[in-house]
Scaffold this motif. Structure first.
Motif, PDB file in Angstrom:
ATOM      1  N   ALA A  10      18.891 107.360  37.704  1.00  0.00           N
ATOM      2  CA  ALA A  10      17.952 108.357  38.230  1.00  0.00           C
ATOM      3  C   ALA A  10      16.545 108.084  37.706  1.00  0.00           C
ATOM      4  O   ALA A  10      16.364 107.427  36.680  1.00  0.00           O
ATOM      5  N   GLN A  11      15.572 108.613  38.410  1.00  0.00           N
ATOM      6  CA  GLN A  11      14.159 108.539  38.014  1.00  0.00           C
ATOM      7  C   GLN A  11      13.701 107.102  37.767  1.00  0.00           C
ATOM      8  O   GLN A  11      12.974 106.812  36.827  1.00  0.00           O
ATOM      9  N   LEU A  12      14.134 106.212  38.643  1.00  0.00           N
ATOM     10  CA  LEU A  12      13.784 104.795  38.589  1.00  0.00           C
ATOM     11  C   LEU A  12      13.347 104.372  39.978  1.00  0.00           C
ATOM     12  O   LEU A  12      14.000 104.701  40.967  1.00  0.00           O
ATOM     13  N   ALA A  13      12.222 103.660  40.054  1.00  0.00           N
ATOM     14  CA  ALA A  13      11.729 103.204  41.355  1.00  0.00           C
ATOM     15  C   ALA A  13      10.971 101.895  41.186  1.00  0.00           C
ATOM     16  O   ALA A  13      10.588 101.518  40.078  1.00  0.00           O
ATOM     17  N   ALA A  69       4.990 110.367  41.097  1.00  0.00           N
ATOM     18  CA  ALA A  69       5.167 111.819  41.208  1.00  0.00           C
ATOM     19  C   ALA A  69       6.636 112.169  41.454  1.00  0.00           C
ATOM     20  O   ALA A  69       7.134 113.185  40.958  1.00  0.00           O
ATOM     21  N   ARG A  70       7.344 111.311  42.186  1.00  0.00           N
ATOM     22  CA  ARG A  70       8.753 111.550  42.488  1.00  0.00           C
ATOM     23  C   ARG A  70       9.657 111.374  41.276  1.00  0.00           C
ATOM     24  O   ARG A  70      10.647 112.092  41.134  1.00  0.00           O
ATOM     25  N   ILE A  71       9.340 110.404  40.418  1.00  0.00           N
ATOM     26  CA  ILE A  71      10.250 110.092  39.307  1.00  0.00           C
ATOM     27  C   ILE A  71       9.862 110.752  37.987  1.00  0.00           C
ATOM     28  O   ILE A  71      10.638 110.738  37.044  1.00  0.00           O
ATOM     29  N   ASN A  72       8.688 111.332  37.904  1.00  0.00           N
ATOM     30  CA  ASN A  72       8.228 111.962  36.664  1.00  0.00           C
ATOM     31  C   ASN A  72       8.510 113.454  36.723  1.00  0.00           C
ATOM     32  O   ASN A  72       7.879 114.193  37.470  1.00  0.00           O
ATOM     33  N   MET A 107      13.381 113.762  31.062  1.00  0.00           N
ATOM     34  CA  MET A 107      13.706 112.361  30.889  1.00  0.00           C
ATOM     35  C   MET A 107      12.568 111.521  31.468  1.00  0.00           C
ATOM     36  O   MET A 107      12.087 111.795  32.565  1.00  0.00           O
ATOM     37  N   ILE A 108      12.152 110.510  30.723  1.00  0.00           N
ATOM     38  CA  ILE A 108      11.044 109.658  31.141  1.00  0.00           C
ATOM     39  C   ILE A 108      11.408 108.878  32.400  1.00  0.00           C
ATOM     40  O   ILE A 108      12.475 108.270  32.483  1.00  0.00           O
ATOM     41  N   GLY A 109      10.506 108.882  33.378  1.00  0.00           N
ATOM     42  CA  GLY A 109      10.683 108.094  34.587  1.00  0.00           C
ATOM     43  C   GLY A 109      10.249 106.663  34.349  1.00  0.00           C
ATOM     44  O   GLY A 109       9.411 106.380  33.491  1.00  0.00           O
ATOM     45  N   VAL A 110      10.812 105.742  35.117  1.00  0.00           N
ATOM     46  CA  VAL A 110      10.473 104.327  34.988  1.00  0.00           C
ATOM     47  C   VAL A 110      10.119 103.792  36.373  1.00  0.00           C
ATOM     48  O   VAL A 110      10.902 103.911  37.317  1.00  0.00           O
ATOM     49  N   LEU A 111       8.934 103.203  36.465  1.00  0.00           N
ATOM     50  CA  LEU A 111       8.455 102.597  37.708  1.00  0.00           C
ATOM     51  C   LEU A 111       8.135 101.134  37.433  1.00  0.00           C
ATOM     52  O   LEU A 111       7.460 100.825  36.453  1.00  0.00           O
ATOM     53  N   VAL A 112       8.634 100.249  38.283  1.00  0.00           N
ATOM     54  CA  VAL A 112       8.328  98.823  38.176  1.00  0.00           C
ATOM     55  C   VAL A 112       7.351  98.486  39.295  1.00  0.00           C
ATOM     56  O   VAL A 112       7.648  98.686  40.467  1.00  0.00           O
ATOM     57  N   ARG A 168       1.311 106.077  43.218  1.00  0.00           N
ATOM     58  CA  ARG A 168       1.124 107.475  42.777  1.00  0.00           C
ATOM     59  C   ARG A 168       2.219 108.376  43.350  1.00  0.00           C
ATOM     60  O   ARG A 168       2.721 109.271  42.661  1.00  0.00           O
ATOM     61  N   GLU A 169       2.595 108.147  44.610  1.00  0.00           N
ATOM     62  CA  GLU A 169       3.659 108.949  45.228  1.00  0.00           C
ATOM     63  C   GLU A 169       5.000 108.708  44.533  1.00  0.00           C
ATOM     64  O   GLU A 169       5.735 109.657  44.245  1.00  0.00           O
ATOM     65  N   LEU A 170       5.312 107.439  44.262  1.00  0.00           N
ATOM     66  CA  LEU A 170       6.559 107.127  43.563  1.00  0.00           C
ATOM     67  C   LEU A 170       6.574 107.735  42.171  1.00  0.00           C
ATOM     68  O   LEU A 170       7.574 108.302  41.739  1.00  0.00           O
TER      69      LEU A 170
END
Length: 141
Positions: A29-32, A54-57, A1-6, A50-52
Motif C-alpha cells: 500500500a501507499q506505493l506508486a 497526494a494519493r499515497i501520503n 505510514m510513510i508513502g513511497v513514490l519512485v 504531485r497527484e500521486l
C-alpha cells in the motif's frame, strides 16, 4: 505510514515496484511510480507526481526515490520535496526500496538516513567464490 513514490526514467520505477511482489507477495500500500517518458513535458510529469504523492501520503510524510541525480526525473522529484515531510533520495535501487517499505513507521528523516546506508551497503563487488555460495542449489524450488 510513510508513502513511497519512485520517480524515474521509464520503465524503471514501475518495474522496481513490481519487484516488491516477489518479496511481499503483493503490491504494498501507499506505493506508486512515476515513469518519466522521453520528451515528456516536465511540468506535466510534475503535476502527475504531485497527484500521486497526494494519493499515497496519508499525512505521515513520504519518501521519493529517484534514479539518476541531476537527470530530468531527479529534477522533477526535487520539486516534490517539502521540508520535514517529503524527502527525496537519488540513486534508487531495489534494496533501498525494500528498506523503505519495511520501515515506514519511523520518522521521515530517520528513514532517509536508513535508506542512504542501505543503498551504500547494497552496492558491492561480488567475487567468483561468493557467487557460487549464493547460487541456489539444483534442488531448490
Amino acid at each position: 505510514m510513510i508513502g513511497v513514490l519512485v520517480v524515474s526514467h521509464e520503465p524503471f520505477g514501475s518495474a522496481l515496484i513490481r519487484c516488491t511482489r516477489h518479496v511481499f507477495g503483493r503490491l504494498p500500500a501507499q506505493l506508486a511510480a512515476l515513469d518519466v517518458v522521453p520528451d515528456e513535458n516536465p511540468e506535466t510529469a510534475l503535476r502527475c507526481g504531485r497527484e500521486l504523492l497526494a494519493r499515497i501520503n496519508d499525512g505521515s510524510g513520504a519518501v521519493v526515490l529517484t534514479d539518476v541525480f541531476g537527470a530530468t526525473p531527479s529534477r522533477i522529484a526535487a520539486q516534490l520535496a517539502v521540508r520535514d515531510r517529503v524527502r527525496v533520495v537519488a540513486g534508487a535501487n531495489l534494496p533501498m526500496l525494500l528498506k523503505a517499505l519495511q520501515n515506514r513507521r519511523m520518522p521521515v528523516d530517520e528513514l532517509v538516513e536508513a535508506l542512504l546506508d542501505s543503498g551504500r551497503r547494497s552496492i558491492r563487488a561480488v567475487d567468483a567464490d561468493e557467487g557460487a555460495d549464493a547460487a541456489p542449489s539444483p534442488s531448490s524450488p
